[in-house]
Design an enzyme around this catalytic site. Sequence first.
Site, PDB file in Angstrom:
ATOM      1  N   ARG A   1      15.098 -30.352  -0.288  1.00 48.30           N
ATOM      2  CA  ARG A   1      14.692 -29.680   0.846  1.00 48.30           C
ATOM      3  C   ARG A   1      15.531 -29.943   2.104  1.00 48.30           C
ATOM      4  O   ARG A   1      15.829 -28.913   2.883  1.00 48.30           O
ATOM      5  CB  ARG A   1      13.245 -29.446   0.896  1.00 48.30           C
ATOM      6  CG  ARG A   1      12.454 -28.665  -0.266  1.00 48.30           C
ATOM      7  CD  ARG A   1      12.890 -27.363  -0.267  1.00 48.30           C
ATOM      8  NE  ARG A   1      12.244 -26.558  -1.092  1.00 48.30           N
ATOM      9  CZ  ARG A   1      12.735 -26.419  -2.446  1.00 48.30           C
ATOM     10  NH1 ARG A   1      13.744 -26.925  -2.684  1.00 48.30           N
ATOM     11  NH2 ARG A   1      11.891 -25.911  -3.230  1.00 48.30           N
TER      12      ARG A   1
ATOM     13  N   ASP B   1      10.014 -13.298  -4.551  1.00 41.83           N
ATOM     14  CA  ASP B   1       9.505 -13.625  -3.589  1.00 41.83           C
ATOM     15  C   ASP B   1      10.801 -13.280  -2.195  1.00 41.83           C
ATOM     16  O   ASP B   1      10.594 -12.432  -1.069  1.00 41.83           O
ATOM     17  CB  ASP B   1       9.018 -14.983  -3.040  1.00 41.83           C
ATOM     18  CG  ASP B   1       7.736 -15.224  -3.469  1.00 41.83           C
ATOM     19  OD1 ASP B   1       6.952 -14.245  -3.704  1.00 41.83           O
ATOM     20  OD2 ASP B   1       7.283 -16.576  -3.746  1.00 41.83           O
TER      21      ASP B   1
ATOM     22  N   ASP C   1       6.857 -28.065   0.858  1.00 41.15           N
ATOM     23  CA  ASP C   1       8.266 -27.582   1.169  1.00 41.15           C
ATOM     24  C   ASP C   1       8.350 -26.966   2.532  1.00 41.15           C
ATOM     25  O   ASP C   1       9.335 -27.208   3.091  1.00 41.15           O
ATOM     26  CB  ASP C   1       8.604 -26.674  -0.045  1.00 41.15           C
ATOM     27  CG  ASP C   1       9.017 -27.449  -1.298  1.00 41.15           C
ATOM     28  OD1 ASP C   1       9.373 -28.501  -1.152  1.00 41.15           O
ATOM     29  OD2 ASP C   1       8.674 -26.704  -2.276  1.00 41.15           O
TER      30      ASP C   1
ATOM     31  N   SER D   1       5.823 -21.510 -11.290  1.00 40.24           N
ATOM     32  CA  SER D   1       6.200 -21.684 -10.210  1.00 40.24           C
ATOM     33  C   SER D   1       7.458 -22.701 -10.214  1.00 40.24           C
ATOM     34  O   SER D   1       6.770 -23.888 -10.668  1.00 40.24           O
ATOM     35  CB  SER D   1       5.500 -21.936  -9.090  1.00 40.24           C
ATOM     36  OG  SER D   1       6.267 -22.460  -7.796  1.00 40.24           O
TER      37      SER D   1
HETATM   38  N1  ARG Z   1       4.964 -31.091  -5.744  1.00 36.43           N
HETATM   39  C1  ARG Z   1       6.493 -31.326  -5.657  1.00 36.43           C
HETATM   40  C2  ARG Z   1       6.852 -31.738  -4.352  1.00 36.43           C
HETATM   41  O1  ARG Z   1       5.874 -31.377  -3.543  1.00 36.43           O
HETATM   42  C3  ARG Z   1       7.189 -30.106  -6.314  1.00 36.43           C
HETATM   43  C4  ARG Z   1       7.172 -28.838  -5.423  1.00 36.43           C
HETATM   44  C5  ARG Z   1       8.157 -27.756  -6.106  1.00 36.43           C
HETATM   45  N2  ARG Z   1       8.122 -26.846  -5.272  1.00 36.43           N
HETATM   46  C6  ARG Z   1       8.219 -25.522  -5.680  1.00 36.43           C
HETATM   47  N3  ARG Z   1       8.434 -24.622  -4.568  1.00 36.43           N
HETATM   48  N4  ARG Z   1       7.844 -24.933  -6.561  1.00 36.43           N
HETATM   49  O2  ARG Z   1       7.685 -32.122  -4.170  1.00 36.43           O
END
Ligand code: ARG
Length: 422
Positions: free
Chosen positions: A111, A30, A140, A192
């Site tokens: 993040r 990406d 995110d 992912s």
């Molecule tokens: N569901 C989790 C959260 O919202 C993990 C997210 C993982 N992010 C990713 N871009 N794969 O914190």
Amino acid sequence: MPEQAPPTASYEADPAQVRRVLLLYSGGLDTSVMLKWIQDSYEAEVVCLTVNLGQPGEDYSAIEDKAKRLGALECRVVDARERFAGEFLVPAIKANAEYGDGYPLFTALGRPLIAALAVEHARETGCDTIAHGCTGKGNDQVRIEATVATLAPELKTIAPVRSWQMGREEEIAYAREHGIPVKGGTEVAPYSIDDNLWGRSSEGRWIEDLDHAPEDDVFQLVTRPEEAPDEAEIVTVEFEQGVPVGLNGERLSLVALLERAAEIGCRHGIGVVDHIEDRIVGLKVRDIYEAPAAAIVLTAHRELERLVCTIHQNQFKPDLDRQWGYLVYAGLWWEPLRSDLDAYMDAVNAQVTGTIGLKLYKGSVGVVTRSSPNAVYDADLASFAESGGLFSQAASPGFIELWSLQSRMAHRIRQRGGEGET
Ligand code: ARG
């Protein structure tokens, strides 16, 4: 110029104004496609930033080379492990931070730091816009954009994956066309993944089928409990004022301690969570988490905190812990309520000094030993031996009479009400 609806939010970039973009670059498909796409469609320059939060097995010089080959003005690689541990994981540990019973928030904690670093480097390199690779469906994007909009009102953001309407197939075709190397096979979409010092998450593929039990290949970090050693292992974690400072009797920096804890936990299959989560953008999603360091450290911290706190603190703090975890999950790291809560967490954790022993065995972690100079515990008082000192058994009946007074009265009143009925 990409065809785009006018910006919805004040912090979204107007395509005509984008000159130089700070791209949060991972080296994956990406963000590599994005690196080219931004140069082509905005006619803008791109500076890349790659942040090391302790994700295992990353080759940062390869990422840097790739970014430069794809036309980045420069690619900065920042080792932010110490800062992540000190400024984000320490408060999380003090707040026993979890969301939805089992997710230790590693992504949610990473993040705001990644976005804060993006702001710092965007300012240093004269960028007007920050680009990230989040989709429009996850948490995110909220965490990153809320951070940028809070810390740097003068900067704008773009989120190409949200707007470019390319699926995986189109992205691969775009990559091929523009000489962007695509790692691994392209037939099966990969999981992912997001990971750092504190844990790893996998999403996508069969994980989206709630009725599908975890397939073995998702566990890239933690040994499957079935294959973990037949012998249990004891680990001790030492804390000073709520901060982990030692493992198995050895004093370590927090980063080294967490890396060591993760390694031991992985060996014993600790920290796997198959989790259904209520995202803040409304969706319910399943994640497979591997968080061995968090499983060890949080289990020990929670136990030590309970030992040094009073019954009243122990009743109260989990509610605040939950509130802290929710704010951080929900992308509001910079919300003043979070630092208000931190003041309480720090006050409680001033007493959280001592050592907890844990037994690890085939996927389970349990407390086996506890010691603290601040334990609200007196073995003589707690034992079944004769009363004396601060505790008089003879005082108990008087206590019971008063303690149960209202409950007894209410019970009688209800019984009396029942007597008239047939
Ligand atoms: N569901 C989790 C959260 O919202 C993990 C997210 C993982 N992010 C990713 N871009 N794969 O914190």
